[in-house]
Write a protein that holds these residues in place. Structure first.
Motif, PDB file in Angstrom:
ATOM      1  N   CYS A  27      43.927  38.642  57.640  1.00 17.17           N
ATOM      2  CA  CYS A  27      44.984  37.671  57.369  1.00 17.17           C
ATOM      3  C   CYS A  27      45.200  36.773  58.583  1.00 17.17           C
ATOM      4  O   CYS A  27      45.060  37.210  59.719  1.00 17.17           O
ATOM      5  CB  CYS A  27      46.290  38.382  57.034  1.00 17.17           C
ATOM      6  SG  CYS A  27      46.243  39.335  55.512  1.00 17.17           S
ATOM      7  N   LEU A  75      50.368  36.932  52.195  1.00 15.46           N
ATOM      8  CA  LEU A  75      50.276  38.351  51.903  1.00 15.46           C
ATOM      9  C   LEU A  75      51.441  39.003  52.629  1.00 15.46           C
ATOM     10  O   LEU A  75      51.509  38.984  53.862  1.00 15.46           O
ATOM     11  CB  LEU A  75      48.943  38.928  52.380  1.00 15.46           C
ATOM     12  CG  LEU A  75      48.690  40.332  51.854  1.00 15.46           C
ATOM     13  CD1 LEU A  75      47.236  40.530  51.535  1.00 15.46           C
ATOM     14  CD2 LEU A  75      49.186  41.385  52.818  1.00 15.46           C
ATOM     15  N   ARG A 104      44.193  41.263  49.549  1.00 11.44           N
ATOM     16  CA  ARG A 104      43.811  39.922  50.016  1.00 11.44           C
ATOM     17  C   ARG A 104      42.605  39.393  49.247  1.00 11.44           C
ATOM     18  O   ARG A 104      42.546  38.220  48.875  1.00 11.44           O
ATOM     19  CB  ARG A 104      43.506  39.984  51.515  1.00 11.44           C
ATOM     20  CG  ARG A 104      43.119  38.672  52.135  1.00 11.44           C
ATOM     21  CD  ARG A 104      42.751  38.870  53.626  1.00 11.44           C
ATOM     22  NE  ARG A 104      42.140  37.685  54.144  1.00 11.44           N
ATOM     23  CZ  ARG A 104      40.851  37.381  53.990  1.00 11.44           C
ATOM     24  NH1 ARG A 104      40.049  38.199  53.342  1.00 11.44           N
ATOM     25  NH2 ARG A 104      40.369  36.263  54.487  1.00 11.44           N
TER      26      ARG A 104
END
Length: 193
Positions: free
Chosen positions: A43, A98, A116
């Motif tokens: 991320c 997320l 994800r």
């Protein structure tokens, strides 16, 4: 680009007022573990929402590489932190957020990466599930942020949006690679050992 949004503002009311972000975990503050998990899952950028004892968290925790935002209304509940976090992502190039919670150390990079990887479009709506029950982390495509922010109140977070759009929600089973417990009470602290 899938941003990691860590909600770490809780005051630990049921823990005697110990901020969850600063609970010790493997010799460091719990918030550092949560940031590491998001980072290792791919991320980025990483945004961290602080609230209770925000100045102390900034002083004691290594949040290098993160955008750290304060939620002055953290005592109102998770909904206010979610609103602040999504607002901090406005204007970035992130296609989705997320969202993970600081007090779930049993959810590691493998589960976060699995959620994800379920991203499909800016309208994506994805949640981890554990034996078929919806849990965290949750992924919100950017097209959903405004509605989520408009309905996120109290401790409900995004539940209103998730309920209204249940037909759009993709559940990703993570019970085989993660444990979705929360650190909420003094008895739960044993799970941090």
């Amino acid at each position: 680009m899938i941003a990691g949004l860590l909600l770490a503002a809780g005051g630990g009311r049921r823990l005697g007022g110990r901020p969850k972000a600063l609970l010790p975990y493997r010799g460091r503050p719990l918030v550092e573990n949560a940031v590491r998990v998001l980072r290792e899952a791919g991320c980025g950028p990483l945004h961290v929402v602080l609230g209770a004892s925000a100045a102390e968290v900034r002083e004691r925790a290594d949040l290098t590489g993160c955008v750290v935002v304060d939620n002055p209304d953290w005592a109102e509940g998770m909904g206010s932190s979610l609103r602040v976090g999504l607002a901090s992502l406005a204007g970035t190039e992130a296609h989705a957020a997320l969202v993970s919670l600081v007090d779930q150390p049993g959810i590691g990079p493998a589960a976060v990466a699995r959620v994800r990887e379920a991203y499909r479009s800016p309208a994506s709506l994805v949640a981890a599930s554990y034996d078929g029950e919806r849990g965290h982390p949750v992924l919100f495509g950017a097209d959903r942020w405004a509605d989520i922010a408009a309905t996120a109140t109290g401790d409900k977070g995004a539940r209103v949006h998730l309920t209204r759009h249940a037909a759009d929600l993709m559940l990703v089973e993570c019970g085989d690679i993660a444990e979705a417990f929360d650190i909420d009470t003094p008895a739960d602290l044993a799970r941090l050992a």
